[in-house]
Every structure is written in C-alpha cells, then in structure tokens.
Design a protein around this motif. Sequence first.
Motif, PDB file in Angstrom:
ATOM      1  N   MET A  61       1.078  -1.158   0.270  1.00 24.72           N
ATOM      2  CA  MET A  61      -0.163   0.438   0.267  1.00 24.72           C
ATOM      3  C   MET A  61       0.565   1.241   0.237  1.00 24.72           C
ATOM      4  N   THR A  62       0.343   2.644  -0.741  1.00 25.02           N
ATOM      5  CA  THR A  62       0.905   3.343  -0.686  1.00 25.02           C
ATOM      6  C   THR A  62       0.631   4.098   0.623  1.00 25.02           C
ATOM      7  N   LEU A  63       1.070   5.352   1.141  1.00 27.75           N
ATOM      8  CA  LEU A  63       1.041   6.169   2.185  1.00 27.75           C
ATOM      9  C   LEU A  63      -0.840   6.383   2.013  1.00 27.75           C
ATOM     10  N   GLU A  64      -0.943   7.104   0.619  1.00 23.66           N
ATOM     11  CA  GLU A  64      -2.048   7.444   1.117  1.00 23.66           C
ATOM     12  C   GLU A  64      -3.114   6.780   1.111  1.00 23.66           C
ATOM     13  N   GLU A  65      -2.727   5.573   1.129  1.00 22.07           N
ATOM     14  CA  GLU A  65      -4.104   3.720   1.173  1.00 22.07           C
ATOM     15  C   GLU A  65      -4.140   3.875   2.387  1.00 22.07           C
ATOM     16  N   GLU A  90     -10.962  23.617  13.483  1.00 21.56           N
ATOM     17  CA  GLU A  90     -10.975  23.560  11.983  1.00 21.56           C
ATOM     18  C   GLU A  90     -11.338  22.199  11.263  1.00 21.56           C
ATOM     19  N   THR A  91     -11.804  21.855  10.098  1.00 20.40           N
ATOM     20  CA  THR A  91     -12.435  21.255   9.122  1.00 20.40           C
ATOM     21  C   THR A  91     -10.554  20.012   9.739  1.00 20.40           C
ATOM     22  N   GLY A  92     -10.516  19.134   9.628  1.00 22.61           N
ATOM     23  CA  GLY A  92      -9.470  18.256   9.295  1.00 22.61           C
ATOM     24  C   GLY A  92      -8.442  18.177  10.642  1.00 22.61           C
ATOM     25  N   ASP A  93      -8.583  19.212  11.104  1.00 23.82           N
ATOM     26  CA  ASP A  93      -7.886  19.684  12.911  1.00 23.82           C
ATOM     27  C   ASP A  93      -8.478  18.308  13.827  1.00 23.82           C
ATOM     28  N   SER A 149     -16.047  12.041   9.320  1.00 25.76           N
ATOM     29  CA  SER A 149     -15.130  12.837   8.349  1.00 25.76           C
ATOM     30  C   SER A 149     -15.640  13.922   8.038  1.00 25.76           C
ATOM     31  N   GLU A 150     -15.490  15.780   8.736  1.00 25.26           N
ATOM     32  CA  GLU A 150     -16.624  16.697   8.121  1.00 25.26           C
ATOM     33  C   GLU A 150     -15.750  16.651   6.320  1.00 25.26           C
ATOM     34  N   ASP A 151     -15.148  16.490   6.500  1.00 24.41           N
ATOM     35  CA  ASP A 151     -13.995  16.277   4.900  1.00 24.41           C
ATOM     36  C   ASP A 151     -12.421  15.087   4.361  1.00 24.41           C
ATOM     37  N   VAL A 152     -12.458  14.587   4.345  1.00 25.42           N
ATOM     38  CA  VAL A 152     -12.602  13.206   4.239  1.00 25.42           C
ATOM     39  C   VAL A 152     -10.404  13.641   3.506  1.00 25.42           C
ATOM     40  N   VAL A 175      -7.586  13.503   5.624  1.00 29.72           N
ATOM     41  CA  VAL A 175      -5.784  12.489   5.133  1.00 29.72           C
ATOM     42  C   VAL A 175      -4.864  13.548   4.255  1.00 29.72           C
ATOM     43  N   ALA A 176      -4.989  14.506   3.875  1.00 30.36           N
ATOM     44  CA  ALA A 176      -3.675  15.329   3.977  1.00 30.36           C
ATOM     45  C   ALA A 176      -3.425  15.867   5.378  1.00 30.36           C
ATOM     46  N   LYS A 177      -3.480  15.995   6.331  1.00 28.00           N
ATOM     47  CA  LYS A 177      -3.313  16.795   7.660  1.00 28.00           C
ATOM     48  C   LYS A 177      -3.123  16.031   8.249  1.00 28.00           C
ATOM     49  N   ILE A 178      -3.210  14.363   8.192  1.00 31.30           N
ATOM     50  CA  ILE A 178      -2.817  13.330   9.100  1.00 31.30           C
ATOM     51  C   ILE A 178      -1.232  12.370   7.813  1.00 31.30           C
ATOM     52  N   ILE A 179      -1.299  12.630   6.353  1.00 36.05           N
ATOM     53  CA  ILE A 179      -0.235  12.753   5.862  1.00 36.05           C
ATOM     54  C   ILE A 179       0.674  13.591   6.718  1.00 36.05           C
ATOM     55  N   GLU A 180       0.492  14.844   6.554  1.00 38.87           N
ATOM     56  CA  GLU A 180       1.456  16.705   6.604  1.00 38.87           C
ATOM     57  C   GLU A 180       2.161  15.399   8.068  1.00 38.87           C
ATOM     58  N   ALA A 181       1.411  15.695   9.116  1.00 36.27           N
ATOM     59  CA  ALA A 181       1.863  15.229   9.888  1.00 36.27           C
ATOM     60  C   ALA A 181       2.432  13.930  10.373  1.00 36.27           C
ATOM     61  N   TYR A 182       2.209  12.887   9.251  1.00 39.05           N
ATOM     62  CA  TYR A 182       3.252  11.780   9.062  1.00 39.05           C
ATOM     63  C   TYR A 182       4.438  11.841   8.031  1.00 39.05           C
ATOM     64  N   LYS A 183       4.729  12.819   7.507  1.00 34.95           N
ATOM     65  CA  LYS A 183       5.723  13.090   6.910  1.00 34.95           C
ATOM     66  C   LYS A 183       6.807  13.857   7.966  1.00 34.95           C
ATOM     67  N   ASN A 184       5.952  14.845   8.956  1.00 33.64           N
ATOM     68  CA  ASN A 184       6.742  15.802   9.548  1.00 33.64           C
ATOM     69  C   ASN A 184       6.984  15.059  10.376  1.00 33.64           C
ATOM     70  N   GLY A 185       6.747  13.734  11.201  1.00 36.57           N
ATOM     71  CA  GLY A 185       7.589  12.844  11.735  1.00 36.57           C
ATOM     72  C   GLY A 185       5.993  13.407  13.089  1.00 36.57           C
ATOM     73  N   LYS A 186       5.783  13.709  13.302  1.00 39.85           N
ATOM     74  CA  LYS A 186       4.139  14.327  14.797  1.00 39.85           C
ATOM     75  C   LYS A 186       3.192  12.874  14.476  1.00 39.85           C
ATOM     76  N   ILE A 187       3.503  11.452  13.772  1.00 40.43           N
ATOM     77  CA  ILE A 187       3.086  10.323  13.180  1.00 40.43           C
ATOM     78  C   ILE A 187       4.026   9.309  12.862  1.00 40.43           C
ATOM     79  N   SER A 188       4.024   8.436  13.608  1.00 39.70           N
ATOM     80  CA  SER A 188       5.339   7.308  13.642  1.00 39.70           C
ATOM     81  C   SER A 188       4.495   6.214  12.841  1.00 39.70           C
ATOM     82  N   GLU A 189       5.560   5.288  11.524  1.00 42.30           N
ATOM     83  CA  GLU A 189       5.005   4.336  10.822  1.00 42.30           C
ATOM     84  C   GLU A 189       4.630   3.825  11.682  1.00 42.30           C
TER      85      GLU A 189
END
Length: 972
Positions: A45-49, A310-313, A329-332, A336-350
């Motif tokens: 699976m990709t990160l998005e998936e 705010e939406t997504g937070d 979710s109010e806006d998937v 999704v974008a915010k969780i991916i961003e947090a993952y890439k920023n190291g706020k969410i571990s693998e």
Amino acid sequence: MRQITIIFIALFSFALSVAQTTKNPLLTSDYAAQKKWVDSLYASMTLEEKVGQLYMVQVMSNQDQATKNKVIKTIKEHKIGGIIYSNGGPVRQAKLNNELQALSNIPLLIGMDAEWGLSMRLDSTYAFPWNMTLGAIKDNKLIEQTGRQIGEHCKRLGVHFNFAPVVDINTNPKNPIIGNRSFGEDRDNVTEKASYFMKGMQDAGVLANAKHFPGHGDTDQDSHLTLPTISFNEKRIDSIELFPYKKLIHEGLSSVMVAHLNVPSLEPRDGYPSSLSKHIVTDILKERLGFKGLIFTDALTMKGAANFSETGDIDLAAFQAGNDVMLMSEDVGIGVAKIIEAYKNGKISESRLEHSVKKVLQAKYKVGLNRYKPVKLYNLSKDLLRLKDDILYEELLENAITVVKNKNNLLPLQRLETKTFAYVKLGDDSGSAFLDELRKYAKVHEIQSDNLYTFMSSLKAYNTVIVGFHRSNDNPWKSYKFSNKELVWLHEIAQNHTVILDAFVKPYALSSLKSLVNFESIVVSYQNSEIAQRKSAQLIFGAIPSKGNLPVSIGNHFKVGEGIHNNELKRLGYTIPERVGVNSEKLKKIDSVAQVAVDKMMTPGIQLLVARKGKVIYNKNFGKHTYNGKEKVAFDDIYDVASLTKILATLPLLMELEEQGIVSLNSKLSDILPEYRNSNKSHITLKSMLSHYARLRPWEPFYYHTLDTITKRPSKKYYRNKRSNNFNIEVTKNLFLRTDYQDSIPEIIKNSELLESQRYRYSDFPYYILKKFIEQHYDRRLDELAQSHFYEPLGANYTLYNPYYKISSKKIVPTEMDDYYRYQKIHGYVHDMGAAMQDGVGGHAGVFSNANDVAKIMQMYLQKGYYGGKRYLKPETIDKFNTCYYCDDNNRRGIGFDKPQLGDDGPTCGCISMTSFGHSGFTGTYTWADPEEEIVYVFLANRTFPHAGKNLLLRENIRTEIQRLIYEAIEN
C-alpha cells in the motif's frame, strides 16, 4: 491519603491484569494466514492508501446521484477503508454496496447503526425491541439470540460491523439521546445484557461495537447538538460507566466507539472532547483496560466534536489520541492531507500508522473480506423479514412486560362475570391492537369524549377501566410524556374507578404522576408495537405470565429491578404456529380448501380457528355473510352453531348436576322427570340416551303440525303477527307462536314410539328432555343458566341465545331464506324449527357464537374443566363423559360428545386420536378437541344459506380435510 493510595494500587493492579490477559479480538484462529494477508497487503500500500484505511464515510442508499458521485470520488481518490450506511432500503443498499465495493481495490469494511436491527436505518427491515425493553428481561439467552439474529440480518446485507450494543448506563432519566437505547440504570444488568448481545452478534460473524466510551448515560445533553459534560470523579466513572467495558473487553469485544464528551475528571483541558483525549483513548481504554480491538470515533460531524476546531484538525487530533477509524469526517480529503502531513513531519510515526491500519485489515480478514463476495439480491427482502424474527420478538415482549403495581392481586383478571370493562386511550398513537386483543377476552367498550364531564359520566357504567397510554413506536427518541390534560383526566379516572394503567412507553413516563395511590394495577409494556399491545392484553387476562423487571427506577414510585411476577390462568393465548410445534407454511394449505368451499358455493362464508397447547395459531375468515351481500366475515361476527349447542350449553350444565350428585349416568328418565314413569321411556338412562343408543326417534317436525293444511303456511290457529300473552313465542321476526304450544312438544316426545331395534341412531330428543329437566331443577331458563354458569365467567361474550335483540344484525350471519315454515330470511333467530318453537332456546340448538368463543369452551374441556383461573368441572367428570361406553356395539359416541369413527367413515379425518371429541351442526358448524395433540379446531359456516339443500361441505369432506391438514402441519 493512605486509603486513596490503596484504592489506586487496587485499580492499577486490576487494570494491569486485564491488559495482560486480554487478547486481540480481531485475530482469527488461522492467525498465520491472516497475518500473511495483512502484512502482504500493508506492504503493497501507498501512504495515501494506508491513511485512507482509517476513514469510514457515511452513505445513504436513498441519496441523490450528485451525493453518490461524491462518494464514488472519495473512494477512488482517497482509497477509504470503509462505509457506514445510513438511511435507505435494503435492496437499494445491497445494489449500491456491490457497486461501491467493485470500485475499491481493497474491500470496504461496512458498518451500520443497527442497535435494534436494520430498521434503525432502513425501511422494509426488521425492528427488534429497544434495549430498554430488553433490559427488563431476566432470561439473558433471549438477549443473546437477539444479538445473533440482528447479526444474521447484518451479515446477509453485507454489513460487517454493527455499532452496537449501547453500554451506556442510563442513570439520568432526562438523557435526551440514550434513554431507550440503554439496557437500563443498573451497571450489572447493563453489562450482562451487553455481554450476551455481543456474543450472539459476533457468533453470527458480525463484529460488535460498545459505545459510547467512556459513558454517555448520565447527562441531560445531546452530543449531536453540543458537548455534554460528565461531571463525576474518576472513581465513580471507573466503577459505573467503565464497568461494562471491562467485562466486554475481557470477553472478546471487537470494537469501541469513543463519544464526544467533556469529562473534566479524565481530561483536564476544559471543553476538550473525550474522542480527542489521548489520556481517555490511549491511557485508559488501550493501556489501563487493555483493549486491542478497533477504536472508532463517534461521528466527527456531531456538534460535540465539530465545534472543536477547523476542518481536518479534528481528524488529526482524533488519530493522535489513539483512535483507529475516523467516522464520518467533515472532509475526508482535508483530514487525510493533514494526517499525511503530520506523518511526513514526524508527528505520526510509521509504527503508529501501522498499528491502526493493520487493525483495520485484521478486521477485514476476520469478516471474510479476504475472499469478498457481492451481496446476493435473490430473496434478500424475504431473508431480512423472517418468521424466526417474529417468534423471537414475541418471546422478548412476553418476557419484558412488567407489572409494577397490583393491588389486591387484580391481575391477572379473574371473575369476569363481576366486571364491566371500559377502555380509555391516552397518547397520540394507535391502541387498536390492544383493544382488539382485550376484546378477545371480555366485553370491553372504548370510551371517548373531548369533554371531561361527559367522559366521566360515560364511565359510570363500568367498574373496571383499562387505560392504555400509547405514544409513537417509530423510534426511541419520540416523546414519551403525558400531556397536562391527560394527567388531569387520569387523576379523575383513578379517583372514581378500579384502574389498570398500561404504559406503552419507556418507564420514565410514570414519573410525572404525582401519586399512584388510586391506581390498582400498573403495567409497563415499554413499546407501542402491535405485538407489545397484544401480548400486554394477554398478560392482563392471564393468557401469559408476567415476567419482567424494571430496568430503571421510576422517580420515587418504583426502584430498578422491581417487578411482580404472576402465573398464567390458562386462558387461550395467541401466537405463531411454530411456537407450539406447527409448521405455518403447511398450515396455510387450509386457506385454499376454505376458499374452494366459498368459491364453489358450499357456504357463503367461514370462520376458522385452530389452537394448540392453549395458543390460537390460526384464526381466519373467508367469504361473506351471503353470496350476493357486501358484509365480509369478521372475527366478531356470530353464527348459529346449531347442534354444537348440545355440547356448549346443555352438556356442561348436566355435567355440573352429575358432579353434585343430582343425577348419574345411570339415572333413568323416570327418576328425573316423574311424567316419564308410565311411559315407554321410563327405563332409558342418561348414559344410553346421550350416547344415542336408546331407540329414540331422530327428530320430529313439530312445526309441520302448526301449518295450515292447505297453504302450508303458519296457521292462524297457532300464530299471530303481534306479540300477546297468548302468543308470546317469537319464532322469527313478527311471527309469534301460541304460548301454550311449548307444553305440547314435551308431550309429543314423551308419547312417541321407540325404534324397533336398539342401535346407534342420532336423535335430538335427549336434549329436549334435558332442557326441561335442567330448567325445572333450577327454575330458570336454559339460556340464563348457560350464561351465568359458563359464558360470562369464561369471557365468552359473543355466545348467547336469541342475539337479535342484543347484537346488531350486521354482526349476525343469516342462516336461510325459509320457504317452508317462516317464509322469510332467518337472521338472528335460530334456524332449527324445534328450537324456534321453544322461544329460540333449545337444548339441542339455539346458541350463536363466534369461533373464538367456541374455542374457549372447548379449551376448558381440553384442560379437564379448568380455564381462566377457575375450575368449572372436575377432570374425572370430563373423562366420564368423554368415554365411549358402547364401542363394542359399534356405537362410537361418548356421553353427549361425538367421538372418532370406529371404521372407515365418520365425523373426523381418521387421523385423530381416539381420546378426541367434538360435535357438528346442521348449519355447517364443526368443532373438535384432541387431548393427545392438545388441538382445538373450530369451523363455523352458514352453508344453509340461502337454502339448506345438499350438504356440500359434508359431501366434499371440507371440514375433515381441513382437520387432516392441521395434523399434517404438526411437527413436534
């Protein structure tokens, strides 16, 4: 301080032990294969998936195309993990589900809110009782079966997760959103019920979800609209709200839904939702309670959470708190974008991402999505509305309905002959099923008026008032309270009458009653479904016992757990054939036979009833009152039952006299009627006479002697068109026989010749003779005796002689267009000429009744003389009269009762036990009872209308063919 430390250590030790012993409920027995599938899929699976798997979006099968297109786009773009279906219909949802599943590379995990069944969201599906109703039930196996059958429905529709059971402990009566959805206020009862429900559903292959963590029961706010506050300390929450979760987690709970609540004692940040609290979700649920299953947020669109940020937070905060699946979710896309961003920023571990995604995949494997198959559409609607669901629903209501007050043991109702019943409907929903069922047991009049004075005046004629409080059964959130007007009226009724109050709402409704002192009996029936209404009426009259216990307290009136348990009185109940071992599909074959009889003009109409083991399982009507008329046969229509009168009126009265020693079977006519001492019948015994083995002539056309010899019409010597003292016997409308002619009939019988040889020969004469004896003994008319001794106490309110002056002609089925004696339509007057010449009251004919009432009397016989809490006759008396004394002489008859044939031909299907008994009537009527199979069968017809002619019912064996079908339907 030391005490607090000890408590903390104890709680910590318990939590630690739970955490160490709890297994992952998402794992399967083929763990290696499951792990291989999950690991392989995750690695591809990709990160998005992966992030997409954390989302479950809402879909409705009744949505418009534009909304549907948005869902399709979300599935394609964001590779979401699942869908939660909401409103719509089952077939539409199945089709849509198959379409959406085909769009997803990884099969979608399907969830639904189906707390009381699919009907919570879908039309044309089954609604089981609400949890509050289930909470009143003692037998937890029934709760397990409910969970199982709801699970079967979900699975059949392709639903993998049911967001149930609700384990909130509803200690706050003002709770606007939980209430009926809770099993009650007692934590142990709630936990037990939830545990059994969960087990049943998960055994059916559908994963359970306990909600709303950490506990939504003790609040008066709705988290759909605001953020409710749970203000209790941590010790209280641990001992009450968290109690069910501990046990369910230990027993294999698959998932938990975290609520949007403000819980200051667990989350110090002011106004911070529990669904976003890492301390609540991770520290308490996952670590302290050791939960390893899936964790869902409650809907993120709810105001309790949506107002937070705010939406997504909120999506990101929910995931960081420890939730696995973001629900609605109010806006998937933004989430999704915010969780991916947090993952890439190291706020969410693998490892954190892997933890939740693999749990989702484990769940998918567990429900069989590794070998996904589309939902089959064939028979889908039928599979979701099954007979077994109706059977369970009945059992649940029978076990739930609760008697909370019963002054002087009023319930179940006895001594019906002393009571006059009125029914008063309160509330804004229908109570017709309740009233209809009440009327099967007693004469109950509905009283209605908009004016209190008029209303109370109307009630003066009744000494017992049954008040039904009926509010909408559409959903558990509907209003359940009495109006102010209803409270005033109810107070007035209770002050002046014996009152049975039956509340078809949740128990809290009774809290608004300031005093219950003037209420003799109070029943809580919980819901206003048709089955609840019918079962409650049956309980009131003792056809079923009372078993329920209150799941909640009712103000200061009643405490949780209270309930008065009463035994049944052995009155006829009404149920589904399978509950008494009869196949309903096979029983339906009766319909076609009865319809053929009507279509081929063997009779204009039919009433049919079958009971087994004290329960009516078949009760249908066919045809109309007349071939050319408009009146369809109804349940409360009455028929001239003709010779059934013999066993419905004369015989039971004679049985009483035999028990009292007034007569015996060996009593001779000369013993009971002195005028017979010098006759040729002086030696005839009751036993031989009632066995039709006394050489008596079959009948005498008494009426013929009163016709004009030329015109063959009623002679003016014997008849007048107006009543007078000398012409006081009303043989039909506006035709009156000479009063003194009644004395002639017994003389004709007494002086009649005997048959040359002694053999079985059916005769009406014994019942003319017994009528005279019984009336002389009591110095009362036979109709009055039958009413007071049997019909009134039995509640046989549609059974009577001469109904023309008591019942509307619209409810009386006519019997003949008489062109040989009375020369008019015989309607409400007895068809039998001899009975008509006795003022309509014959020992052999004259009774009118409906199938339900005939069944009551036959059931009394079947129960060895006992019915409705009263012994009418001794068992040995029933056995004595239900004996064939002349079988060796080829005479099948019992004493009064007909018995099965001894050879090939006879009155039954030939497939019935020799202990059975019954009778038939000239007008087409027939009833039979079988002690061995506990069957009562009633067939009422007016085959004599418009003319008696040939008895096609008999020639075509319609009645006995139906009897055969009844026995073929018996399975155990």
